[in-house]
Design an enzyme around this catalytic site. Structure first.
Site, PDB file in Angstrom:
ATOM      1  N   ARG A 238      -3.733   4.072  -1.336  1.00  0.00           N
ATOM      2  CA  ARG A 238      -4.184   2.948  -2.151  1.00  0.00           C
ATOM      3  C   ARG A 238      -3.709   1.602  -1.621  1.00  0.00           C
ATOM      4  O   ARG A 238      -2.607   1.476  -1.088  1.00  0.00           O
ATOM      5  CB  ARG A 238      -3.651   3.056  -3.583  1.00  0.00           C
ATOM      6  CG  ARG A 238      -3.794   4.394  -4.235  1.00  0.00           C
ATOM      7  CD  ARG A 238      -3.351   4.284  -5.676  1.00  0.00           C
ATOM      8  NE  ARG A 238      -2.918   5.570  -6.203  1.00  0.00           N
ATOM      9  CZ  ARG A 238      -2.549   5.766  -7.463  1.00  0.00           C
ATOM     10  NH1 ARG A 238      -2.555   4.774  -8.304  1.00  0.00           N
ATOM     11  NH2 ARG A 238      -2.169   6.948  -7.855  1.00  0.00           N
TER      12      ARG A 238
ATOM     13  N   ASN B  14       0.830  -1.198   0.000  1.00  0.00           N
ATOM     14  CA  ASN B  14       0.000   0.000   0.000  1.00  0.00           C
ATOM     15  C   ASN B  14       0.865   1.249   0.000  1.00  0.00           C
ATOM     16  O   ASN B  14       2.022   1.219   0.420  1.00  0.00           O
ATOM     17  CB  ASN B  14      -0.928   0.019   1.219  1.00  0.00           C
ATOM     18  CG  ASN B  14      -0.182   0.197   2.529  1.00  0.00           C
ATOM     19  OD1 ASN B  14       0.331  -0.772   3.086  1.00  0.00           O
ATOM     20  ND2 ASN B  14      -0.136   1.411   3.049  1.00  0.00           N
ATOM     21  N   CYS B  15       0.290   2.345  -0.503  1.00  0.00           N
ATOM     22  CA  CYS B  15       0.933   3.655  -0.381  1.00  0.00           C
ATOM     23  C   CYS B  15       0.054   4.504   0.520  1.00  0.00           C
ATOM     24  O   CYS B  15      -0.674   3.965   1.362  1.00  0.00           O
ATOM     25  CB  CYS B  15       1.174   4.282  -1.751  1.00  0.00           C
ATOM     26  SG  CYS B  15      -0.323   4.687  -2.655  1.00  0.00           S
ATOM     27  N   VAL B  16       0.061   5.787   0.369  1.00  0.00           N
ATOM     28  CA  VAL B  16      -0.615   6.651   1.330  1.00  0.00           C
ATOM     29  C   VAL B  16      -2.139   6.617   1.209  1.00  0.00           C
ATOM     30  O   VAL B  16      -2.849   6.923   2.149  1.00  0.00           O
ATOM     31  CB  VAL B  16      -0.104   8.105   1.178  1.00  0.00           C
ATOM     32  CG1 VAL B  16      -0.612   8.751  -0.090  1.00  0.00           C
ATOM     33  CG2 VAL B  16      -0.461   8.922   2.404  1.00  0.00           C
TER      34      VAL B  16
END
Length: 524
Positions: free
Chosen positions: A470, A466-468
């Site tokens: 998504r 995951n990113c910030v």
């Protein structure tokens, strides 16, 4: 290949999530140690000054140790097993590499065209990593070595050894291989990297001379790469590595803040390198204009519902710089609007540049205040007055352009759908809908479980990170994934899909959902 690039980009973003808290500490630290603002209480030798110097030193930890952070963080998203052990192995192998490089240059530096007698620092090609004087390879070197460490970990961690060699299994075996592999890698780095540094120096000169055109092109590309999840690969080397300025723009700006705060010279003269961290203007002003246009063009009976959808995502964009929820609200409904949005963002950043509004403006208002407005307002308020005037005009431009295009081409943006029963459920709606079904589950467990169902179940998940905002998932069979409307109904902002790579747009609660998603996968 695209799956791997996207996964790498998401994993690379992991240490960047620490910047927000560091930025706040640095911003207040600079403010409270400024004698011009606070007077004698902030003078050298006072308890107040000593306390805030301590806070400042702590705040700079992230920026001063970026290579180490990237080296130890990459395995979190890329290791296929035993991620915690992979992080330790990556750190050790990265340190081994730097000790090898230091030893090679200390003995044969002249052979490689490196003057190892120089102090580590800007323009010398040398840096201090964990108190090791080595080549200044910055983030890229850390990512390269960490990538090799992850490869060794994924391939050899489970290698079976004879019983009498049992103590060398697992991490010990991986690190042992690292001792061997890093020898030729260190030699190659000493040969190749000084030449790469020459190329980087030439690139710095080109970008600096490009001025406003360079800013326009950079911001345009950064915005256009967002749907593919590749924008991190564009800006990260410039923001956090030495591609444009030694140590990266963020670190250089943070270290220069005291000098900038004490000077009344124009910001563009003090730190022209910071012109490229202006991706946040479209977040601060553009998203407000877009939200107003969506509300204005919605059907009268849907306006209240649209306002409920747009207010939280707009606040998130303005305050935190998280734009994906609002951008993905219209990206796949009306792609031309996103292209227009990217062009307007590039134009706004370029206008700010020509008016001398320079600084760390890549995030939301919280980060901007911490690294710009709070510590620099005393001497640079005229620039921020210009910023505010330009920003208000920009809100109007976004609003008028989007309103015109939506009405002209009848784009089905929120509130204009043909079916009156279509809605984007919020988390409260979804919790109420699932109370009887999952009364023992918290909201993040529920969302994670429903996301998994929408992605075709645990057996269809290849890997995820995951990113910030998504959840980045690689699936085995994209045909098993449900339609985008399903993901909106369960409380997300929809999906972005590219072959077997699927990004589920969750928002700022992504870390909680990702944690629950991982737990569910472990149980299946």
């Amino acid at each position: 290949m695209m799956e791997k690039i996207q996964k790498f980009g998401g994993a690379m973003f992991t240490p960047v999530m620490l910047f927000a808290v560091s930025a706040v500490l640095i911003g207040f630290g600079i403010l409270f140690t400024n004698e011009q603002i606070l007077g004698s209480i902030a003078a050298e030798g006072t308890f107040w000054r000593g306390f805030w110097d301590m806070i400042l030193n702590g705040g700079w930890t992230v920026f001063n140790q970026l290579p180490l952070l990237f080296a130890v963080s990459l395995p979190i998203g890329l290791a296929s097993k035993q991620n915690a052990r992979a992080c330790m192995e990556s750190l050790v192998i990265y340190l081994i590499f730097n000790y090898y490089v230091a030893s090679i240059l200390g003995t044969w530096g002249s052979v490689f065209g490196v003057d190892y007698s120089l102090e580590a620092g800007a323009d010398t090609g040398l840096a201090s990593v964990a108190n090791i004087k080595t080549l200044d390879m910055g983030m890229m070197g850390a990512l390269l070595i960490s990538g090799l460490a992850i490869f060794l970990h994924n391939r050899y961690f489970d290698t079976r050894l004879p019983e009498w060699l049992g103590v060398f299994r697992g991490s010990a075996f991986v690190v042992g291989l690292g001792f061997i592999v890093m020898i030729p890698v260190a030699v190659l780095a000493c040969f190749i990297w000084p030449k790469i540094q020459m190329i980087i120096t030439s690139f710095q000169g080109f970008v600096t001379n490009a001025g406003g055109l360079g800013v326009w092109i950079f911001i345009l590309l950064e915005r256009l790469l967002i749907p593919f999840g590749l924008h991190h690969l564009l800006y990260a080397p410039i923001y956090y590595d030495s591609v444009l300025v030694s140590g990266g723009i963020y670190a250089a700006w943070a270290k220069a803040l005291p000098e900038i705060a004490a000077s009344s010279k124009p910001l563009i003269e003090l730190a022209p390198f910071a012109a490229f961290t202006s991706t946040g203007w479209s977040k601060l002003f553009g998203c407000v204009g877009i939200a107003l246009a969506f509300y204005k063009t919605a059907k009268p009976e849907n306006k209240k519902k649209v306002a409920g959808l747009l207010i939280p995502v707009t606040i998130s964009a303005v305050m935190c710089g998280v734009t994906e929820p609002i951008e993905y609200t219209f990206l796949f409904i009306a792609p031309p609007l996103f292209i227009v949005h990217a062009i307007l963002a590039a134009c706004l950043s370029t206008i700010m540049y020509f008016f001398g509004v320079i600084g760390i403006f890549s995030g939301g208002a919280i980060e901007m205040a911490s690294l710009n407005w709070i510590p620099l307002m005393a001497n640079h308020w005229p620039a921020y007055v210009k910023m505010l005037i330009i920003g208000i005009v920009a809100i109007g431009v976004w609003y008028l352009v989007f309103k015109f295009l939506i009405e002209k081409f009848d784009f089905k943006t929120p509130g204009r759908e043909v079916k009156s029963d279509i809605k984007l459920y919020n988390k409260k709606d979804y919790r109420e809908k699932n109370t009887n079904k999952k009364s023992q589950a918290n909201e993040f467990q529920v969302m994670a479980d429903e996301i998994l169902i929408g992605l075709g179940g645990a057996e269809n998940i290849k890997d995820f990170t995951n990113c910030v905002t998504r959840l980045r998932v690689n699936v085995n069979d994209p045909e098993k994934i449900m339609e985008n409307d399903y993901f909106k109904e369960i409380g997300t902002y929809g999906t972005s899909r590219n072959g077997k790579s699927v990004h589920v747009i969750v928002g700022t609660n992504i870390q909680y959902v990702a944690d629950e998603f991982g737990k569910i996968l472990e149980e299946n």
